[in-house]
Design an enzyme around this catalytic site. Structure first.
Site, PDB file in Angstrom:
ATOM      1  N   THR A 232      42.344   7.297  58.509  1.00 42.68           N
ATOM      2  CA  THR A 232      43.215   6.901  57.188  1.00 42.68           C
ATOM      3  C   THR A 232      42.137   6.831  55.926  1.00 42.68           C
ATOM      4  O   THR A 232      42.412   5.946  55.275  1.00 42.68           O
ATOM      5  CB  THR A 232      43.790   5.469  57.613  1.00 42.68           C
TER       6      THR A 232
ATOM      7  N   ARG B 218      42.951   0.536  58.519  1.00 45.21           N
ATOM      8  CA  ARG B 218      44.179   0.026  58.151  1.00 45.21           C
ATOM      9  C   ARG B 218      43.964  -1.669  58.495  1.00 45.21           C
ATOM     10  O   ARG B 218      45.220  -2.302  58.319  1.00 45.21           O
ATOM     11  CB  ARG B 218      45.307   0.484  59.281  1.00 45.21           C
TER      12      ARG B 218
ATOM     13  N   LYS C 224      44.028  18.338  60.825  1.00 49.50           N
ATOM     14  CA  LYS C 224      44.817  17.493  61.600  1.00 49.50           C
ATOM     15  C   LYS C 224      46.367  18.045  61.189  1.00 49.50           C
ATOM     16  O   LYS C 224      46.624  18.220  60.167  1.00 49.50           O
ATOM     17  CB  LYS C 224      44.508  16.281  61.095  1.00 49.50           C
TER      18      LYS C 224
ATOM     19  N   GLU D 119      38.647   7.194  66.625  1.00 55.19           N
ATOM     20  CA  GLU D 119      38.836   7.265  65.259  1.00 55.19           C
ATOM     21  C   GLU D 119      39.442   6.012  64.998  1.00 55.19           C
ATOM     22  O   GLU D 119      40.223   5.321  65.515  1.00 55.19           O
ATOM     23  CB  GLU D 119      39.953   8.347  65.081  1.00 55.19           C
TER      24      GLU D 119
HETATM   25  C1  3PG Z   1      47.318   8.576  62.995  1.00 51.37           C
HETATM   26  O1  3PG Z   1      47.018   7.870  62.061  1.00 51.37           O
HETATM   27  O2  3PG Z   1      46.799   9.750  63.309  1.00 51.37           O
HETATM   28  C2  3PG Z   1      48.712   8.300  63.678  1.00 51.37           C
HETATM   29  O3  3PG Z   1      49.120   7.054  63.364  1.00 51.37           O
HETATM   30  C3  3PG Z   1      48.754   8.193  65.373  1.00 51.37           C
HETATM   31  O4  3PG Z   1      49.792   8.474  65.725  1.00 51.37           O
HETATM   32  P1  3PG Z   1      50.400   7.698  67.024  1.00 51.37           P
HETATM   33  O5  3PG Z   1      50.479   6.153  66.768  1.00 51.37           O
HETATM   34  O6  3PG Z   1      52.061   8.408  66.775  1.00 51.37           O
HETATM   35  O7  3PG Z   1      49.771   8.288  68.213  1.00 51.37           O
END
Ligand code: 3PG
Length: 209
Positions: free
Chosen positions: A69, A45, A129, A41
């Site tokens: 995102t 960002r 999710k 994924e």
């Molecule tokens: C996401 O975008 O799903 C999270 O930022 C991932 O979370 P983590 O960095 O705490 O693993």
């Protein structure tokens, strides 16, 4: 089976990455595949994110390349244009849902409350999710949802790590988990590909039923 169900059933661990350089795509995908993961994924960002999605799609047809995102209609069309196999969002809005439906993009929407889970379910999302997993109640929250919302399965993401991954995956309404801890930006910048693939291998070994 939906596209999301297929991809998530095949990968109990979804690497969530932020990439600044297109040249990191190939060694990262190699490291993930070598470790035993066939999806990624790539979050929207960074400025390079869409180019990274496009590159991964072109060079790694054996991988399900997702884009994370996703917040706006523009994001949806951009990731489709880049060839993403699926999209992920930290939440869902009615406006975004309309665009998703029109686009036909396989989609994993986020939720962190019972009402959000119900709203996503009304839109037909049986897999969601759970974000931000640790901050929003973690394993206990998911267990509490399993009676009233028994048909929904979750991909907890946000604060998942090597210590808590097994407790998440042992929770019956969890299909897989997502996380960035083993593919952090520090490792990617340092080109620590060997470490990434050996960590992936070790984690997958640990969670193997
Ligand atoms: C996401 O975008 O799903 C999270 O930022 C991932 O979370 P983590 O960095 O705490 O693993």
């Amino acid at each position: 089976m939906t596209t999301i169900e297929k991809i998530l059933s095949n990968n109990q661990l979804i690497p969530v990455v932020a990439l600044d350089r297109v040249e990191d795509v190939s060694p990262l995908c190699d490291a993930l595949l070598e470790g035993g993961i066939s999806t990624i994924e790539i979050t929207l960002r960074t400025d390079a994110a869409l180019d990274c999605v496009r590159t991964a799609v072109r060079e790694y047809p054996e991988m399900a390349v997702g884009a994370g995102t996703i917040l706006t209609a523009d994001h949806v069309s951009a990731v489709q244009d880049a060839g993403a196999a699926y999209g992920v969002s930290p939440g869902l809005t009615d406006k975004l849902q309309k665009v998703i439906v029109a686009s036909g993009l396989a989609f994993l929407p986020g939720a962190s409350t019972a009402s959000e889970v119900m709203r996503n379910l009304e839109y037909g999302y049986q897999i969601q999710k759970f974000f931000p997993a640790e901050a929003a109640g973690g394993v206990n929250f998911l267990k509490s949802l399993s009676a009233p919302l028994s048909s929904v399965r979750f991909c907890p993401t946000g604060g998942v790590n090597e210590k808590n991954i097994s407790s998440y995956l042992e929770t019956p309404n969890v299909i897989c988990v997502g996380g960035s801890w083993f593919v952090g930006i520090g490792r990617i910048v340092a080109g620590d590909w060997k470490q990434i693939s050996s960590d992936v291998r070790r984690i997958l070994e640990k969670i193997k039923d």
